[in-house]
Design a protein around this motif. Structure first.
Motif, short mmCIF file in Angstrom:
data_model
loop_
_atom_site.label_atom_id
_atom_site.label_comp_id
_atom_site.label_asym_id
_atom_site.label_seq_id
_atom_site.Cartn_x
_atom_site.Cartn_y
_atom_site.Cartn_z
N MET A 1 6.73 55.97 53.14
CA MET A 1 6.95 54.72 53.84
C MET A 1 6.35 53.60 53.00
N PRO A 2 7.16 52.62 52.60
CA PRO A 2 6.61 51.53 51.79
C PRO A 2 5.71 50.62 52.63
N PRO A 3 4.92 49.78 51.98
CA PRO A 3 4.10 48.86 52.75
C PRO A 3 4.98 47.88 53.53
N LEU A 4 4.44 47.38 54.62
CA LEU A 4 5.14 46.35 55.39
C LEU A 4 5.30 45.14 54.47
N HIS A 5 6.52 44.61 54.41
CA HIS A 5 6.79 43.53 53.48
C HIS A 5 7.96 42.67 53.96
N SER A 6 8.19 41.57 53.28
CA SER A 6 9.37 40.72 53.50
C SER A 6 9.88 40.25 52.15
N HIS A 7 11.13 39.81 52.14
CA HIS A 7 11.78 39.35 50.91
C HIS A 7 12.29 37.93 51.09
N GLU A 8 12.53 37.27 49.98
CA GLU A 8 13.17 35.95 49.99
C GLU A 8 14.67 36.08 50.22
N ALA A 9 15.20 37.31 50.13
CA ALA A 9 16.63 37.58 50.32
C ALA A 9 16.78 38.73 51.32
N GLY A 99 9.94 38.15 44.59
CA GLY A 99 10.15 37.49 45.88
C GLY A 99 9.77 38.36 47.06
N ILE A 100 8.81 39.28 46.85
CA ILE A 100 8.39 40.19 47.91
C ILE A 100 6.97 39.82 48.34
N ALA A 101 6.77 39.67 49.65
CA ALA A 101 5.44 39.43 50.20
C ALA A 101 4.98 40.73 50.86
N VAL A 102 3.90 41.32 50.37
CA VAL A 102 3.34 42.53 50.98
C VAL A 102 2.46 42.06 52.14
N LEU A 103 2.80 42.54 53.36
CA LEU A 103 2.15 42.06 54.58
C LEU A 103 1.18 43.06 55.20
N GLY A 104 1.25 44.31 54.76
CA GLY A 104 0.38 45.33 55.32
C GLY A 104 0.55 46.63 54.59
N PRO A 105 -0.30 47.60 54.87
CA PRO A 105 -0.28 48.89 54.17
C PRO A 105 0.86 49.78 54.63
N PRO A 106 1.15 50.84 53.89
CA PRO A 106 2.13 51.82 54.36
C PRO A 106 1.74 52.33 55.75
N GLY A 107 2.72 52.46 56.61
CA GLY A 107 2.46 52.91 57.97
C GLY A 107 2.33 51.79 58.98
N MET A 108 2.04 50.57 58.52
CA MET A 108 1.95 49.43 59.43
C MET A 108 3.35 48.97 59.80
N LEU A 109 3.54 48.68 61.09
CA LEU A 109 4.84 48.24 61.59
C LEU A 109 4.82 46.73 61.87
N PRO A 110 5.99 46.08 61.85
CA PRO A 110 6.04 44.64 62.11
C PRO A 110 5.36 44.22 63.41
N ALA A 111 5.45 45.05 64.45
CA ALA A 111 4.85 44.72 65.75
C ALA A 111 3.33 44.59 65.68
N GLU A 112 2.72 45.14 64.63
CA GLU A 112 1.27 45.09 64.49
C GLU A 112 0.78 43.80 63.87
N LEU A 113 1.68 42.95 63.40
CA LEU A 113 1.28 41.66 62.82
C LEU A 113 0.81 40.73 63.93
N ASP A 114 -0.15 39.88 63.62
CA ASP A 114 -0.57 38.88 64.59
C ASP A 114 0.58 37.92 64.84
N PRO A 115 0.80 37.54 66.11
CA PRO A 115 1.92 36.62 66.41
C PRO A 115 1.73 35.26 65.81
#
Length: 115
Positions: A1-9, A99-115
């Motif tokens: 499972m890759p780290p939680l991340h987002s892309h510019e695309a 263009g990748i922002a790493v937001l959390g470690p492998p295993g972290m899900l988007p729902a775990e991000l602070d709102p």
């Protein structure tokens, strides 16, 4: 499972064999062979194989194919071999030019991000 991340695309996933689960924002999508899903740009996401064997394509825009390959190799390290702090810094250095922002470690899900 890759780290939680987002892309510019956008990032598109297409499953060839087995099953893959994609976690994108508030969505959790299980894809079977032949199915596809697009994680929109800037939406935090990650994915994991849902069957013992799975093959899938992951497609996104990368401004530097070489740097993106470095990033993919870095996140392909098994969790048991998690990188040390200096390796984590190198991973972030590989991610930024693609263009990748790493937001959390492998295993972290988007729902775990602070709102």
């Amino acid at each position: 499972m890759p780290p939680l991340h987002s892309h510019e695309a956008d990032e598109a996933f297409h499953v060839l064999d087995g099953s893959v689960v994609v976690y994108a924002g508030r969505e959790t999508v299980r894809l079977e062979a032949g199915e596809s899903f697009v994680a929109p740009r800037s939406v935090p996401h990650t994915h994991r194989a849902a069957t013992e064997r799975a093959r899938w394509l992951s497609m996104t825009f990368a401004s530097s194919a070489g740097r993106y390959e470095d990033f993919v190799r870095a996140v392909g390290t098994p969790l048991a071999d998690a990188p040390a702090d200096e390796d984590e810094a190198a991973l972030l250095a590989f991610a930024a030019p693609s263009g990748i922002a790493v937001l959390g470690p492998p295993g972290m899900l988007p729902a775990e991000l602070d709102p």
